[in-house]
Scaffold this active site. Structure first.
Site, PDB file in Angstrom:
ATOM      1  N   THR A   1       0.853  -1.186   0.000  1.00  0.00           N
ATOM      2  CA  THR A   1       0.000   0.000   0.000  1.00  0.00           C
ATOM      3  C   THR A   1       0.892   1.240   0.000  1.00  0.00           C
ATOM      4  O   THR A   1       2.086   1.146  -0.292  1.00  0.00           O
ATOM      5  CB  THR A   1      -1.000  -0.030   1.171  1.00  0.00           C
ATOM      6  OG1 THR A   1      -1.943   1.032   1.010  1.00  0.00           O
ATOM      7  CG2 THR A   1      -0.325   0.111   2.530  1.00  0.00           C
ATOM      8  N   ASN A   2       0.337   2.406   0.290  1.00  0.00           N
ATOM      9  CA  ASN A   2       1.132   3.640   0.310  1.00  0.00           C
ATOM     10  C   ASN A   2       0.760   4.474   1.525  1.00  0.00           C
ATOM     11  O   ASN A   2      -0.073   4.072   2.326  1.00  0.00           O
ATOM     12  CB  ASN A   2       0.920   4.411  -1.001  1.00  0.00           C
ATOM     13  CG  ASN A   2      -0.542   4.701  -1.246  1.00  0.00           C
ATOM     14  OD1 ASN A   2      -1.200   5.345  -0.445  1.00  0.00           O
ATOM     15  ND2 ASN A   2      -1.072   4.204  -2.360  1.00  0.00           N
ATOM     16  N   ASP A   3       1.352   5.644   1.641  1.00  0.00           N
ATOM     17  CA  ASP A   3       1.216   6.474   2.838  1.00  0.00           C
ATOM     18  C   ASP A   3      -0.052   7.324   2.889  1.00  0.00           C
ATOM     19  O   ASP A   3      -0.193   8.145   3.795  1.00  0.00           O
ATOM     20  CB  ASP A   3       2.417   7.427   2.946  1.00  0.00           C
ATOM     21  CG  ASP A   3       3.618   6.729   3.557  1.00  0.00           C
ATOM     22  OD1 ASP A   3       3.407   5.783   4.337  1.00  0.00           O
ATOM     23  OD2 ASP A   3       4.754   7.135   3.251  1.00  0.00           O
TER      24      ASP A   3
END
Ligand code: C5P
Length: 224
Positions: A29-31
């Site tokens: 996933t990402n931030d």
């Protein structure tokens, strides 16, 4: 003054980060915190719109008064958005969609071994691009997170993805981008820069952005 400016409009906003499964207990996933998209959903409700919030992973509370559609992957988000596209007046794509996903999603937890493990990633569909190809009357707003050549990359993205407005933020700048409460954005249309906003709380960015959208819808209606 802003109250009721989007009355009767159906607005769909995507927010948060997508989650791309590797196996039942692991993912990429990402931030993204979801703050920008959730703030847009909240402001849109306040302005009288009928709001659908299509959300990936986010770490902020769901604003009241929205229709929430939770999704996991980019593929889920694509399906959730396209199946609801026809009935929307405004679509805002604030989500941080993963550009790649694991080529295979393992049904069972991957067992460790002494060998190195290679993960092959394949390209995800570009949701905004598909909206651009399919839209009929919808007013479409895209986002772009850049660290350099903001104007050039923003204009290229706006044209390629056929957005009506593109909101660019310089994520390298202090007080902008992922996770922060504030953002520093510039808004572009097909002719170029519309507005460069100073550092503002994401809620303020949201209401100013929707103000611009409301202005344009009004002009469009007056022209018809
Ligand atoms: O190409 P880039 O990721 O910078 O474009 C950002 C814009 O495109 C955002 O509005 C984002 O939500 C959207 N996007 C998308 N699907 C992707 C990648 C980005 O809808 N696979």
């Amino acid at each position: 003054a802003e109250q009721g400016r989007l009355k009767g409009k159906r607005l769909l906003v995507t927010a948060g980060g997508t989650v791309e499964r590797i196996d039942p207990v692991r993912y990429l996933t990402n931030d993204s915190s979801g703050k920008m998209g959730y703030a847009i959903a909240e402001a849109a409700v306040r302005m009288g719109a009928e709001v659908t919030l299509v959300s990936g992973k986010a770490s902020v509370p769901v604003p009241s008064g929205v229709k929430l559609v939770r999704v996991e992957s980019a593929a889920d988000m694509l399906e959730a958005v396209l199946s609801r596209l026809d009935e929307q007046d405004i679509v805002i794509k604030a989500a941080a969609v993963a550009d790649y996903r694991p080529a295979e999603q393992h049904e069972h937890k991957i067992k460790k071994s002494e060998e190195a493990l290679t993960l092959t990633l394949v390209k995800n569909p570009d949701i905004l691009q598909q909206i651009g190809e399919r839209k009929t009357h919808q007013f479409v707003v895209g986002f772009a997170a850049e660290t350099r050549n903001i104007e050039e990359f923003a204009m290229d993205k706006l044209r390629r993805k056929r957005c009506d407005l593109l909101v660019a933020n310089n994520v390298a700048e202090e007080g902008a981008g992922f996770g922060t409460d504030t953002n520093v954005v510039s808004v572009y249309d097909a002719k170029g820069l519309v507005k460069a906003l100073p550092i503002l709380d994401k809620r303020e960015v949201a209401s100013r952005l929707l103000g611009l959208v409301a202005d344009r819808l009004k002009k469009g209606e007056a022209a018809r």
